[in-house]
Design an enzyme around this catalytic site. Structure first.
Site, PDB file in Angstrom:
ATOM      1  N   GLY A   1       0.727  -1.426   0.012  1.00 43.86           N
ATOM      2  CA  GLY A   1      -0.335   0.191  -0.187  1.00 43.86           C
ATOM      3  C   GLY A   1       0.755   1.439   0.143  1.00 43.86           C
ATOM      4  CB  CYS A   2       0.169   4.422  -0.944  1.00 43.31           C
ATOM      5  SG  CYS A   2      -1.798   4.913  -0.410  1.00 43.31           S
ATOM      6  CE1 TYR A   3      -1.852   8.172   3.747  1.00 48.37           C
ATOM      7  CE2 TYR A   3      -3.494   6.899   2.946  1.00 48.37           C
ATOM      8  CZ  TYR A   3      -3.032   8.307   3.263  1.00 48.37           C
ATOM      9  OH  TYR A   3      -3.485   9.256   3.005  1.00 48.37           O
TER      10      TYR A   3
ATOM     11  CB  SER B   1       5.353   7.084   3.092  1.00 44.60           C
ATOM     12  OG  SER B   1       3.378   6.611   4.204  1.00 44.60           O
TER      13      SER B   1
END
Lengths: 347, 347, 347, 347
Positions: free
Chosen positions: A150-152, A155
């Site tokens: 996932g993107c979050y 990061s």
């Protein structure tokens, strides 16, 4: 001349699909053979995405219309919940990179708890490799099914995993305050992501309840060697692309922010896509727009035992389609940066 | 008919000046007599701010050209550092509301440390009243010089002060992750706030070094009865107005997020401008755009001893000019909501 | 104390409904009694529009649930095509201001041609008064049913009608190049108005086929005394509010741009809401955001026989809900500026 | 291996400089040797442009510090007015592509009239070739000094030149209503291009007085074989990149919009960067963001003798740095699309 991979993209009408196409059209070993779309089957790509009108792409077809005999690699961009059964039905010879959340949680009970239904392909789950490339490269190389992160989580994990592994920060009290562009919400027509609802304001959502929390915790727990619970708050920012995660950590005894920076610098010294911010620069999402880069800044807090990490990625690239191509490169034996070297589009 | 206040706005060419004019033009007891501007003296207001062209306002003059015999109330919108001497030179009969940071820090040594020069009006500092209206209303009523709070401090103090007073949260480990619109940076031409530098991205700035930190801590320390150090990270969001502060707190023993909500609800029960978010609504800055409102949401974290507060204000209204008018209303004996009842402009 | 108008807003969940509420909540003679919503019936307004959570408004109900015995004025914000039958069913004692396009075209054959179905209340159409207040004030005063003008037509007609009446510009070759904010597209969830589809780009739409063209032509023909055909091109701009129409005209013999400016100045000398741009100012939509103002600039072209008019309005105010309130004021005998004097929100 | 061009970019700290770097860093035959900056000399590029921090670029130096013995190609991104003397002082062996307006007007008297001072290098002007690649390719091939076209002129000339050459449209009454992103205004800190002044609004500027008008007219006159005067109105749109020009033309006798489309289709049949919009698609700037493409749509007006052309480009690419690289490719004998094949960044 090297053989090209024959590629199918399932769910090509969404933002991660379009971004895969942007990247793969510049990939010397990608041959885009099939694009599928649920409601858009039958449409030429130029109607679905006018900016792709001149790329010579095939028209969208229904998922069932793809003949997998001629396909080597499948990128799956379908919504979560729908993906497990679709992937379970694919023939064994195709390599699969799944951009949904359906195969990211190794523990199917955790999946059931957060997604509200039983996992529909529990056997396949055992085979899935979590695709945070820098951390799981070796396993990805041999994988048939990669669960693209996932993107979050991308990061949050890239800055935190090496620090937890090295014991430089406490496992407790990690706070991830994340700010995302609107592409993260996808292309489905919803009132909440209309231009007029988003422009000119910022809001939080999914406070203490976002489904990326267990995904973050799974990988941090692996790094820490013990279960983890983090505080994670996502926010919606009036911009298209980019995630900036501000991460608050407590240092272990006698450690400093400088120790963290050194550890990250060492951990990613040979990585083409993970960089420390240059001296004096506070990372912003503009630095990475359109690129597969992750830039991390490390800051001492005024409270001596604490530090602040700032991590930026483009949610559609390193947070989704770029990392997917990076994983394809690893799985197929291409140089890992193939088709991923373009510079940031700024301004 | 009640006598009107004759008003001068020093530094009327900036964003807080324009916002004061928007509000005061609808104020039944405000008579705008003098507007000053540094580089813009001599210009009609319609040239400085075309949207004010039809309001019948006086042209800008130099600060020295104002005759204070005819002025009852001065709003001072000058940059910090320049304001102390200007205000020290004003005659004693005028009431002053200073929107700069120059009189906010009661301890002139703290001021010197954060602003890099000695305080230029230390005697006057003793007289200044910190203008967070809901907290210091009684003192404001009798004040001659009100130091209008900073935008970030307003968004942090309103949720935290009652909770610290009530002993519901720990003094340690408070983290304020704040996101602001660009008007907070003012109207001076700087590369960093050009449209093309800001649009489409988010960045942090002043990490662990922003000058609003000591201002926040001063008031929290008053509430807690002991010195405080907080973690404060501001971010620049591509929008004009609004601050959203996400605040992470540790609960004191056996307390719950619900206790916090109840305490805030009680503390602000009679306040017209501070509201708890309705059940099920996560506060966003759109809720308060153009208004003097502060909306607070309280959320339980997944970690039982922790809670998350989300506070939104319009940085130009409750965070600056609106609170200034609110303070004028208090100082002059008008109903506190006078000229401050307009609804939010959404979308 | 004057009797208040008891008001119902049909379709209150859309942007024009919310904007009516913003304005009417500050109206001393408005008593908001009923709000209807199609899919949102049963919801409290604070859930439909969080920024209206604290206004003490009634919850939304189904249209059929309104008891018109207690209603004096109906604002109808339903989609076009649905409105004719709804309004035809209302009792005769209510005054109606319809913000849809359903009663704007006096010629029901023109309506049928552009909207693709027969007019469903042709008798009622005869009674409808076109509500461009500055042009049709006398008729509006006595009207029971006012067809509130479209946003683009308002921005085109206000500058052009006086010039055509005065014979200062040719009837032929008028080009209206109009740029609109996204609120004009409404609140229904559509892919084309998602944030990510609109932000960072501009596009034209409805080229030579937009339904506002016949509405513009109807009123210009009235002014010119002969049928008119204009060139009209709307564009979608990544902003919430505002229309800027750039209008290209040919001067009649020996006329100059200055003649046009003088004529407009005379025509609108006593109008509170229509202004010429101050000398040296090129109108922008920021000048009118949130206000009921229309600002017009007149420019000589480099080609001597030609002139350029630039007209700005806020599409949700003078282009919709503000003009609707202005019409209510006229119909009910209140001062025309009641509740419409707020200043522009800038920045 | 082919020899690389050693390149200097003068004025590399502005937006066209940064965009040149984005493109040239992916150019297989470009060797970036020197970057100059006025106020920024001495700074590493990562401080001037953080998104370029990892590209291994040389630090900025003063213009005088460049040793042209080691330079083959100069891109000049200096402000107009400053450029003529700088270029006149360059040694004869370097190829020069000037992105300023200083050498675009062949008639130095027209230059003097529009720019307010005499041309400072009139002899050199005779040598300059106007760099609209598709129209002047042959002359560019042999040029030493190319005057790279302005952004607005590129968007107006590409659709109009073939139509005027073919006699399909009248020379009179051409109206170019152009809408541009804010990068066109450059990176210098000015109040008018601050985020808060631009966001949420649209405005016109330079009405009937913009300096791109004579540049447009020069090339259209060449195509038409007679002097031309056009109506040209630029607008500032709250977005970073992109120009959309809506162009209103009168057809010559018995011609139709379809004739225009056919003529453009033929004229650009072999051009890699100029495309007609696909059937049913109205061009928007999103289609070309980050690319060197120009997309043109042709529409019949409702008035039979008239047509509407819509032309979109990315002002920083085909409107500036991309066309500059295209011209370098032509001048140096590389395939014209080298380093210019990247897809649009959307969303």
């Amino acid at each position: 001349m090297e053989k090209k991979q024959r590629i199918a993209i399932l769910g090509a009408g969404g933002y991660t699909g379009a971004e895969l196409l942007r990247l793969l059209l510049a990939h010397p070993f990608a041959d885009i053979r099939a694009l599928t779309g649920q409601t858009q089957a039958g449409k030429p790509m130029g109607e679905v995405y006018p900016h792709l009108a001149y790329a010579g792409l095939p028209a969208l077809v229904e998922t069932a219309a793809v003949d997998y005999k001629d396909i080597d690699v499948v990128f799956c961009c379908l919504p979560h919940g729908q993906t497990q059964e679709v992937i379970a039905a694919l023939p064994r010879h195709v390599k699969i990179i799944d951009l949904s959340a359906d195969f990211r949680l190794a523990d199917t009970q955790v999946y059931a708890q957060w997604y509200g239904h039983d996992h529909r392909a529990p056997v396949l789950q055992k085979e899935a490799v979590y695709g945070l490339t820098e951390i799981h490269r070796a396993a990805i190389r041999d994988a048939r099914l990669v669960a693209n992160p996932g993107c979050y989580p991308t990061s949050a994990q890239l800055p935190l995993v090496p620090l937890l592994k090295a014991g430089l920060i406490e496992r407790e009290g990690i706070i991830i305050d994340a700010k995302s562009g609107v592409t993260g919400a996808g292309r489905a027509a919803k009132q909440g992501t209309l231009f007029c609802e988003v422009d000119g304001g910022i809001s939080a959502y999914g406070v203490a309840s976002h489904r990326h929390a267990p995904e973050i915790e799974q990988e941090l727990a692996l790094a820490a060697g013990r279960p983890m619970v983090v505080t994670f708050t996502p926010h919606l920012v009036p911009m298209n692309r980019g995630i900036l995660s501000t991460i608050y950590v407590t240092l272990t005894k006698s450690k400093t922010a400088q120790n963290l920076a050194q550890a990250l610098s060492r951990a990613y010294a040979d990585e083409p896509f993970v960089k420390l911010a240059p001296e004096g620069v506070t990372p912003g999402t503009h630095m990475v727009r359109g690129t597969n880069l992750c830039v991390i800044g490390v800051f001492a807090d005024r409270i001596p035992s604490r530090a602040i990490l700032i991590c930026v990625i483009d949610n559609l690239v390193k947070g989704a389609s770029g990392q997917a191509v990076q994983n394809m490169n690893v799985m197929c034996g291409y140089p890992e940066t193939t088709a991923l070297t373009q510079g940031a589009l700024f301004p």
